[in-house]
Design a protein around this motif. Structure first.
Motif, PDB file in Angstrom:
ATOM      1  N   LYS A  64       4.431   4.640  -0.227  1.00 44.92           N
ATOM      2  CA  LYS A  64       4.776   4.315   1.158  1.00 44.92           C
ATOM      3  C   LYS A  64       3.846   3.204   1.650  1.00 44.92           C
ATOM      4  N   THR A  65       4.452   2.072   1.934  1.00 40.79           N
ATOM      5  CA  THR A  65       3.700   0.849   2.216  1.00 40.79           C
ATOM      6  C   THR A  65       3.943   0.373   3.647  1.00 40.79           C
ATOM      7  N   GLY A  67       2.723   8.111   7.469  1.00 35.80           N
ATOM      8  CA  GLY A  67       2.679   8.415   6.048  1.00 35.80           C
ATOM      9  C   GLY A  67       2.319   7.275   5.121  1.00 35.80           C
ATOM     10  N   ALA A  68       1.910   6.120   5.665  1.00 31.81           N
ATOM     11  CA  ALA A  68       1.564   4.979   4.810  1.00 31.81           C
ATOM     12  C   ALA A  68       0.403   5.325   3.883  1.00 31.81           C
ATOM     13  N   GLU A  69       0.542   4.957   2.618  1.00 33.50           N
ATOM     14  CA  GLU A  69      -0.534   5.110   1.638  1.00 33.50           C
ATOM     15  C   GLU A  69      -1.252   3.782   1.406  1.00 33.50           C
ATOM     16  N   LEU A  70      -0.493   2.694   1.527  1.00 34.04           N
ATOM     17  CA  LEU A  70      -1.000   1.331   1.368  1.00 34.04           C
ATOM     18  C   LEU A  70      -0.579   0.530   2.592  1.00 34.04           C
ATOM     19  N   ILE A 108       8.295   2.094  -1.619  1.00 32.10           N
ATOM     20  CA  ILE A 108       8.484   1.328  -2.850  1.00 32.10           C
ATOM     21  C   ILE A 108       8.412   2.283  -4.042  1.00 32.10           C
ATOM     22  N   ASP A 109       9.418   2.253  -4.881  1.00 30.12           N
ATOM     23  CA  ASP A 109       9.449   3.098  -6.073  1.00 30.12           C
ATOM     24  C   ASP A 109       8.867   2.310  -7.247  1.00 30.12           C
ATOM     25  N   LEU A 110       7.593   2.531  -7.534  1.00 38.44           N
ATOM     26  CA  LEU A 110       6.936   1.804  -8.617  1.00 38.44           C
ATOM     27  C   LEU A 110       7.501   2.170  -9.986  1.00 38.44           C
ATOM     28  N   ARG A 111       8.166   3.327 -10.083  1.00 36.33           N
ATOM     29  CA  ARG A 111       8.709   3.756 -11.369  1.00 36.33           C
ATOM     30  C   ARG A 111       9.878   2.884 -11.814  1.00 36.33           C
TER      31      ARG A 111
END
Length: 292
Positions: free
Chosen positions: A2-3, A32-35, A259-262
């Motif tokens: 979550k950006t 909920g932002a992580e970055l 963003i789905d890094l997977r």
């Protein structure tokens, strides 16, 4: 991942600019932002419109007052934070430097802008020494971040080298806008070219791209030009260049994007560009111009 991105219009009041950033960071973290990624040189105005030695007074050491301020925010909100600062390395040696903070407020790493422009209203060579840290991603708790800065975004070599060093996402804090004498059609061509080239980096490397630009008008202190109208349009693209979000060109924006890094793993399996690179025939890339 979550950006959060913050596209802001700055004024001459640096404390107010930073306080508004702090409030938006808190809001995104609450959601909920992580970055969270900030725009280029986000503390103040884009001072490179003129060549003025007094502007060097804005530069700070790293660590310094701004890293203390933003480090506390990263720790308070338990986020990874990408910032952009005017670094004073020593007397007469300055850099345009991105600093990444870990969730505990510590400095995870920094990147010094490598490509330095020198154009009307963008007199950056007067202020910034080209970076000397190379194109090295910064390891964080949310992933390996390939942080670059503004003018770097036009160079596929920079994006590729970040990818080759294992970056999981490309990030570009940015300050770019319109030249007032250009026609509306030309302005739109420039804005779309800027978006397109970075979406191309996403496709060519199979990585998401996060680009955060300034917005709003900033006057030219010398009055030789009509100033810069920063075109906003901050965006996030997926590993196939698909736009996950694009901000307005004329409004402040505070947005959360997932963003789905997977997906990068799967996209690179479909399009194995790294596998098929002809590294045995790329020697001329190290030349300024490959004459016969």
């Amino acid at each position: 991942m979550k950006t959060g991105i913050i596209q802001q219009h700055n004024t001459t009041d640096m404390q107010d600019n930073m306080q508004r950033l702090a409030e938006k960071i808190a809001r995104l973290a609450h959601d909920g932002a992580e970055l969270i990624v900030l725009q280029e040189l986000h503390n103040g105005l884009y001072f490179c419109q003129v060549e003025d030695v007094n502007n060097f007074n804005q530069a700070e050491p790293i660590p310094g007052p701004s890293t203390e301020f933003f480090g506390k925010l990263a720790k308070e909100h338990h986020i990874v934070l990408v910032t952009s600062l005017f670094e004073r390395r020593t007397a007469g040696l300055y850099h345009n430097t991105a600093v990444v903070f870990e969730r505990d407020g510590s400095i995870a790493g920094k990147y010094r802008k490598m490509h330095i422009p020198d154009d009307p209203a963008y007199y950056e060579k007067f202020y910034f020494t080209p970076g000397d840290l190379g194109f090295r991603p910064i390891d964080t708790s949310v992933g390996r971040l390939g942080v670059l800065v503004c003018w770097d975004q036009w160079y596929p070599e920079a994006a590729r080298l970040m990818a080759l060093h294992g970056a999981e996402v490309l990030i570009y804090p940015t300050a770019i806008g319109y030249e007032s004498s250009d026609t509306e059609d030309e302005q739109e061509r420039q804005r779309e070219a800027w978006t397109t080239v970075q979406r191309g980096h996403a496709v060519a490397n199979g990585l998401p791209v996060i680009t955060v630009n300034r917005v709003g008008h900033e006057s030219d202190p010398s009055r030789q030009t009509n100033g810069i109208e920063f075109w906003g349009s901050s965006f996030v693209a997926g590993p196939q260049g698909e736009l996950l979000f694009r901000a307005p060109k004329d409004e402040e924006t505070c947005q959360l994007i997932d963003i789905d890094l997977r997906r990068s793993e799967q996209v690179r399996r479909w399009w194995p560009f790294l596998r098929d690179r002809r590294i045995d025939h790329y020697d001329n890339l190290l030349k300024r111009f490959a004459e016969e």
